[in-house]
Design an enzyme around this catalytic site. Structure first.
Site, PDB file in Angstrom:
ATOM      1  N   LYS A 161      14.819 -14.172 -27.570  1.00 17.38           N
ATOM      2  CA  LYS A 161      14.100 -14.164 -26.497  1.00 17.38           C
ATOM      3  C   LYS A 161      14.872 -13.951 -25.169  1.00 17.38           C
ATOM      4  CE  LYS A 161      12.364 -16.160 -23.102  1.00 17.38           C
ATOM      5  NZ  LYS A 161      12.384 -16.091 -21.653  1.00 17.38           N
ATOM      6  N   GLU A 173      24.850 -23.599 -24.934  1.00 15.71           N
ATOM      7  CA  GLU A 173      25.602 -23.196 -23.902  1.00 15.71           C
ATOM      8  C   GLU A 173      25.113 -23.319 -22.481  1.00 15.71           C
ATOM      9  OE1 GLU A 173      27.648 -21.655 -21.374  1.00 15.71           O
ATOM     10  OE2 GLU A 173      27.700 -19.868 -22.453  1.00 15.71           O
ATOM     11  N   CYS A 186      28.219 -19.072 -16.015  1.00 18.12           N
ATOM     12  CA  CYS A 186      28.258 -20.292 -16.202  1.00 18.12           C
ATOM     13  C   CYS A 186      29.617 -21.180 -16.064  1.00 18.12           C
ATOM     14  CB  CYS A 186      27.822 -20.789 -17.603  1.00 18.12           C
ATOM     15  SG  CYS A 186      28.357 -19.596 -18.925  1.00 18.12           S
ATOM     16  N   GLU A 200      25.589 -26.801  -9.631  1.00 22.37           N
ATOM     17  CA  GLU A 200      25.852 -25.587 -10.205  1.00 22.37           C
ATOM     18  C   GLU A 200      25.024 -24.494  -9.256  1.00 22.37           C
ATOM     19  OE1 GLU A 200      24.582 -24.039 -14.131  1.00 22.37           O
ATOM     20  OE2 GLU A 200      26.538 -22.935 -14.052  1.00 22.37           O
TER      21      GLU A 200
END
Lengths: 329, 486
Positions: free
Chosen positions: B185, B259, B293, B390
């Site tokens: 996806k 992850e 990331c 983040e």
């Protein structure tokens, strides 16, 4: 520990009542090291029975809750009172494990190997005591108990030898496409919550704890609820094996009560659900997700621990760290 | 003003190369088919124009794709000799290289990243990932997971929008090499290169059903990871969604790798080669608009050189060219979506409110499109949101330290643990620091390097499992001994 006096008195009371029943059991002779309150020997001397406590931070405290629960053999006969650890005990154990982590994970692999080998040495020296405890806890023959204890000793030796080979086997120099030196090394995950196997009180316990600490993790272990006594005695072995306090913390009590606190604890990095109560496993996994814990699920049935392990349990509690540096003059 | 020194004529890459079509469809069982979900419109974030309409999956499509993947795994792909699987993957690697320019332009249009990054990083690294894993397919017995490792089965994979093609390659290549089949996806805002990859898989004559690609929003991903027909879930994305997926997978026995996010420290010591360190810090946070990331979003600089480093950093950031992502001279492209732009603005505002000092590059910002000028916050403290959360944008938070121990403590003071950077000329200090970073990737005197042979993944709440190298195969292999669990 302000509570010591109080719960100590309770223990003394419990012991008195117990000796009568142990006496009725007859048969179970011998002195130090036997599970439960040994009956008077033939010479009429009353043996000194052991108080089974927790093993936390290298010390043997009672549960801060003052609670104990009765441990019986497979036929329902009383063996001893075990400490019934509380949420607070579990949290204290996590604090001890976290505190021990930098030094243990920073020790050389050679040093960790020697400490694990020392555990095998100490266990060998108390072999007869463990045979009696395992036989009593598991209701197996002396011969079977001997085989289990021997296998447990050998398992420590096996993992002792792994400490300085894991990095070679699982690490790598990575041939990256560029002017860099790049390597990967396995490192311990951190503090591991271990729900010890429920049936195999010593060999199963050793089989799940040794691989966790071999690589530098520290752990909080919930011993088999029904068969906790060999675990407490193993704590005595660990305490005399140069294993720094806090590397292994052993709790006895109700797994269903303790496990959720470990699964939700923010300072626990991984969870071994091996002996988790069946109805609780999915909930524990869900709780572990809140802090992205690594979870080793419970096998469908308790495995045959006498089989030779592979390195799956070592790998389960390792992280891979990849380090890059440019090359050049 | 330095900007005058750096005048460039526009050098745009031609968008025609992307072969953009008005409609894209799902890739299921080897064919492009309509989806029963509501079609989505994917937007060029640099211009806000609609690029294409893309079919999306509903529950029945997820079912169909999982069934196709299962059939392919059991009847074709899982039984095929590794040496044959390898050749398919080598073909895919070559086809990505052949169509590299097209893929790069398509990626830049759909994602907003500068063409020089999609051209020089995303596409070649994606090809390299297939090439590397192709070679594993017939050598798995040597990978250390037992003498006869087997595939896990059908993998459900959900990937983010920051490296759309590259993340598809990271997910698909190891899964296929190990004999698994895939339902992938792609992210809602960046489905196009994954679907172009579907064409490449057709050109490679990959057997139908081995890879299925289902565009859609989060609901499609949620259905996929909860589907009973899959054996393994792999997710790259936010820690928040990763936790939801871990909860959803609890009790099902599905294998899982995650992850997730990061808040990496880039640590500069007073003996660091400052010009290189500045380049590394800039690359660490402004590469891919900070949509990384493992971005070095916290700069930890030793107090004695903080002023000098900050001055040089501002000078260097001032020269970064922000604008048309298709221009080959562009350094910083567009923020991927309006929603992400708003999140970045919100967190930057929190930095102001909490007393950090904001500096913004004086570069011109286009009027249309989603852009955010490179921003550096100094005087940041550890408790501030911009030091903890983040941001996933071109915003750097600068903190200082005095001693190596303090640097270690501050670097590790986060629930994340994906990456770290160390800048110093002293070798023993590099290794000492590298040992103490609770992070899965440590870059010393460099930053943001990726390679298919180098395992990548996080500690702690940055996830678990690795991608790349021998370690990355574990997620897709069931060892012969597994189940014994001794």
């Amino acid at each position: 520990m302000g509570r010591n006096g109080n719960s100590g008195r309770n223990d003394e009371n419990a012991k008195q009542g117990k000796n009568v029943r142990d006496g009725e059991r007859g048969g179970h002779t011998g002195h130090a090291g036997h599970t439960g309150h040994a009956a008077p020997a033939a010479d009429g001397r009353l043996p000194v029975a052991k108080t089974y406590k927790l093993y936390v931070g290298g010390a043997f405290p009672r549960s801060e809750s003052g609670r104990v629960y009765q441990v019986t053999d497979t036929k329902g006969r009383f063996l001893a009172n075990a400490a019934q650890a509380s949420r607070k005990d579990a949290r204290d154990a996590v604090v001890a494990a976290r505190k021990a982590f930098p030094k243990w994970s920073g020790a050389t692999a050679y040093n960790r190997g020697q400490v694990l080998y020392r555990v095998a040495e100490m266990l060998e020296g108390r072999r007869e005591q463990f045979v009696a405890e395992v036989a009593a806890a598991e209701g197996v023959s002396t011969k079977r108990a001997q085989a289990d204890v021997d296998a447990a000793i050998d398992r420590w030796v096996w993992y002792a030898g792994w400490t300085d080979k894991v990095s070679t086997v699982l690490g790598a120099a990575n041939p990256v496409a560029g002017p860099y030196f790049c390597f990967s090394v396995p490192e311990p995950t951190g503090v591991v919550g271990v729900l010890a196997p429920r049936a195999s009180s010593l060999l199963g316990l050793v089989s799940v704890v040794a691989p966790v600490i071999a690589t530098g993790n520290t752990c909080v272990v919930v011993a088999s609820e029904e068969r906790p006594l060999p675990a407490v005695t193993l704590g005595e072995v660990l305490a005399t094996s140069d294993l720094p306090g806090g590397v292994v913390n052993l709790l006895t009590g109700r797994a269903a009560e303790l496990a959720p606190w470990l699964a939700a604890h923010g300072d626990v990095n991984a969870l071994d659900l091996c002996g988790a109560p069946e109805g609780l496993r999915a909930d524990l996994e869900r709780a572990a997700a809140d802090t992205v814990k690594r979870v080793v699920r419970a096998p469908a049935a308790e495995p045959d621990w006498t089989r030779q392990p592979d390195i799956g349990r070592l790998r389960a509690f390792l992280e891979t760290k990849t380090v890059w540096h440019p090359t050049g003059v | 003003m330095t900007s005058n020194v750096w005048e460039y004529a526009p050098a745009p890459e031609s968008r025609d190369i992307a072969n953009l079509r008005p409609n894209y469809r799902m890739f299921v069982d080897g064919e492009f088919v309509d989806g029963a979900g509501e079609p989505l419109k994917t937007v060029n974030p640099a211009t806000e124009e609609v690029l294409a309409e893309v079919a999306t999956a509903d529950a029945s499509d997820v079912d169909r794709a999982v069934r196709a993947a299962r059939r392919a795994q059991e009847t074709v792909w899982g039984r095929m000799p590794g040496s044959e699987r390898a050749k398919y993957l080598f073909r895919v690697a070559r086809l990505i290289q052949e169509r590299g320019r097209e893929l790069a332009v398509l990626e830049t249009l759909d994602n907003g990243k500068p063409i020089k990054e999609s051209r020089d990083v995303d596409v070649p690294t994606a090809a390299a990932h297939f090439f590397h894993h192709a070679g594993w397919a017939d050598k798995l017995a040597y990978a250390g997971y037992g003498p006869d490792p087997r595939p896990v089965g059908v993998a459900g994979q959900v990937i983010p929008w920051n490296f759309p093609l590259l993340m598809a390659a990271w997910k698909i290549a190891p899964a296929l090499a190990c004999g698994n089949t895939v339902v992938l996806k792609p992210a809602e805002t960046t489905p196009l290169t994954a679907l172009a990859l579907g064409e490449i898989l057709q050109q490679a004559e990959l057997p139908p059903g081995v890879v299925n690609i289902l565009p859609g929003a989060g609901d499609v991903g949620a259905r996929l990871v909860r589907h009973e027909g899959i054996d393994k879930v792999a997710f790259t994305g936010s820690t928040e969604v990763g936790k939801e997926i871990q909860r959803a997978v609890a009790g099902t026995g599905k294998r899982l790798t995650l992850e997730l996010g990061g808040k990496a420290a880039n640590i500069v010591f007073d003996d660091a080669p400052l010009d290189q360190a500045v380049e590394g810090v800039v690359n660490g946070i402004f590469f891919n608009q900070g949509h990384v990331c493992c971005a070095g979003s916290r700069l930890l600089v030793q107090e004695s050189i903080a002023d000098e480093l900050l001055e040089r950093l501002r000078q260097r950031v001032t020269t970064l060219r922000l604008g048309d992502p298709l221009d080959k001279n562009t350094d910083v492209g567009a923020i991927n979506s309006r929603a992400q732009l708003e999140r970045i603005r919100e967190l930057a505002a929190a930095g102001d409110a909490e007393g950090a000092q904001r500096w913004t590059s004086p570069c011109p910002v286009p009027e249309k499109g989603f852009f955010f000028a490179p921003t550096v916050f100094s005087n940041v403290h550890q408790a501030m949101r911009i030091a903890r959360e983040e941001i996933f944008g071109p915003v750097l938070s600068v903190l200082t330290f005095r001693t190596p121990d303090e640097a270690v403590a501050k670097a590790n003071n986060t629930p994340y643990g994906l990456s770290a950077g160390i800048w110093t000329e002293k070798g023993s200090r590099i290794l000492w620091m590298a040992q103490r970073m609770r992070a899965g990737v440590v870059w010393a005197n460099t930053f943001n390097r990726f390679d298919p042979t180098a395992p990548f993944g996080g500690y702690r709440e940055s996830g678990f499992g690795r991608e790349g190298g021998r370690a990355g195969l574990e997620a897709y292999l069931a060892s012969g001994d597994e189940g014994a669990g001794i």
